[in-house]
Design an enzyme around this catalytic site. Structure first.
Site: not given
Length: 317
Positions: A90, A182-183, A268, A297
């Site tokens: 992100y 992540s994204q 996370d 994260h």
């Protein structure tokens, strides 16, 4: 941050209970069909590297928008090489080639897809998003959130699917696997669920999964963008979540049949462990998950990259 989510034994059994839209498959079939043909340009690029050949790539994304990327191939290759398509976290863009050398140094090709409209938070990008519409809080999660047809991630998910078509046009690219953090991990699940021609997916601490759960258990960004939007547009939150249901990585995981190799971090606060397990437990292909009990994260960090390399070797043997 302490371990705040469900105990590990319960995470292993956790199932996201929100129903998906009845026309989910029709929506995505229509989305991917109503697109112009993929065109791609590979422009040789001098990245100052002697062991890597680099191309500056432009391909046709959602609605004909031009999307950038880097293609890196080992300079000593004797023919087509298996290639990892990487989607980014992100706020990140494709950066410069020297930031993406791990996979190509291991003998694989590496395609790094730029992220439309992002690339100003922690790594530079070169791709705009000309279709952004509607009131939104800062960030990307609420852009067009009242209508699935207008939602930002409809465009980005389509870009991700078409990136595979683009990279396969290169004569020296063989089989393709997808990965990301992540994204980017969510995008790899999306592609695994919408395509049947990839060797595997390696999502690290994937985002964009189990939206209602994510917004309920963490105060951290980016899920907090949705909470903030719903707190302002307080009579429209149900419409917002009705849109998000078309973009939940859990639904795409439930349609994936290739190998999936996940990672999750139990501390996370950005992508809560239960949201990752929601996608993992729904995943229909052969699967495994690496658990990082004391990480936030960042997950496994460089260990996740090494894990990806090991998985790619297994997939492409």
């Amino acid at each position: 941050m302490p371990q705040f989510d469900l105990p590990l034994a319960q995470l292993r059994e956790y199932r996201y209970q929100e129903p998906e839209p009845a026309d989910f498959d029709d929506f995505w079939a229509r989305t991917l069909t109503d697109q112009p043909e993929v065109d791609v340009v590979f422009e040789p690029y001098d990245a100052g590297l002697t062991t890597v050949d680099t191309w500056d790539v432009t391909f046709t994304g959602y609605g004909g928008d031009p999307i950038k990327g880097w293609l890196l191939l080992p300079a000593n290759r004797s023919g087509p090489v298996p290639t990892a398509v990487e989607y980014l976290g992100y706020g990140s863009g494709r950066g410069i080639p020297i930031e993406s050398l791990a996979y190509v140094s291991s003998g694989f090709g590496h395609f790094v897809m730029d992220t439309r409209g992002q690339g100003s938070s922690w790594r530079a990008g070169d791709t705009g998003d000309p279709s952004a519409t509607g009131p939104a809080v800062p960030g990307y999660l609420t852009r067009g959130i009242l209508d699935p047809d207008d939602y930002y991630y409809r465009r980005l998910y389509t870009d991700a699917v078409r990136a595979v078509d683009a990279v396969k046009r290169h004569d020296h690219v063989a089989e393709v696997a997808v990965t990301g953090r992540s994204q980017g991990g969510a995008l790899s699940l999306v592609v695994a669920g919408l395509r049947d021609d990839i060797a595997g997916a390696v999502p690290h601490v994937p985002f964009l999964s189990a939206f209602r759960r994510g917004t309920a258990v963490t105060e951290r960004e980016p899920y907090a963008e949705i909470v903030r939007w719903c707190s302002i547009h307080r009579t429209k939150w149900e419409r917002a979540f009705a849109t998000l249901a078309y973009f939940d990585a859990t639904a795409f995981a439930a349609r994936a049949t290739c190998r999936g190799s996940f990672s999750v971090a139990l501390m996370d606060g950005v992508c809560p462990p239960s949201t990752v397990y929601a996608a993992f437990n729904a995943y229909q292909g052969p699967k495994d998950i690496t658990v990082w009990p004391y990480n936030n994260h960042e997950g496994g960090g460089p260990e996740d990259q090494l894990r990806t390399i090991r998985v790619l070797r297994e997939l492409f043997q």
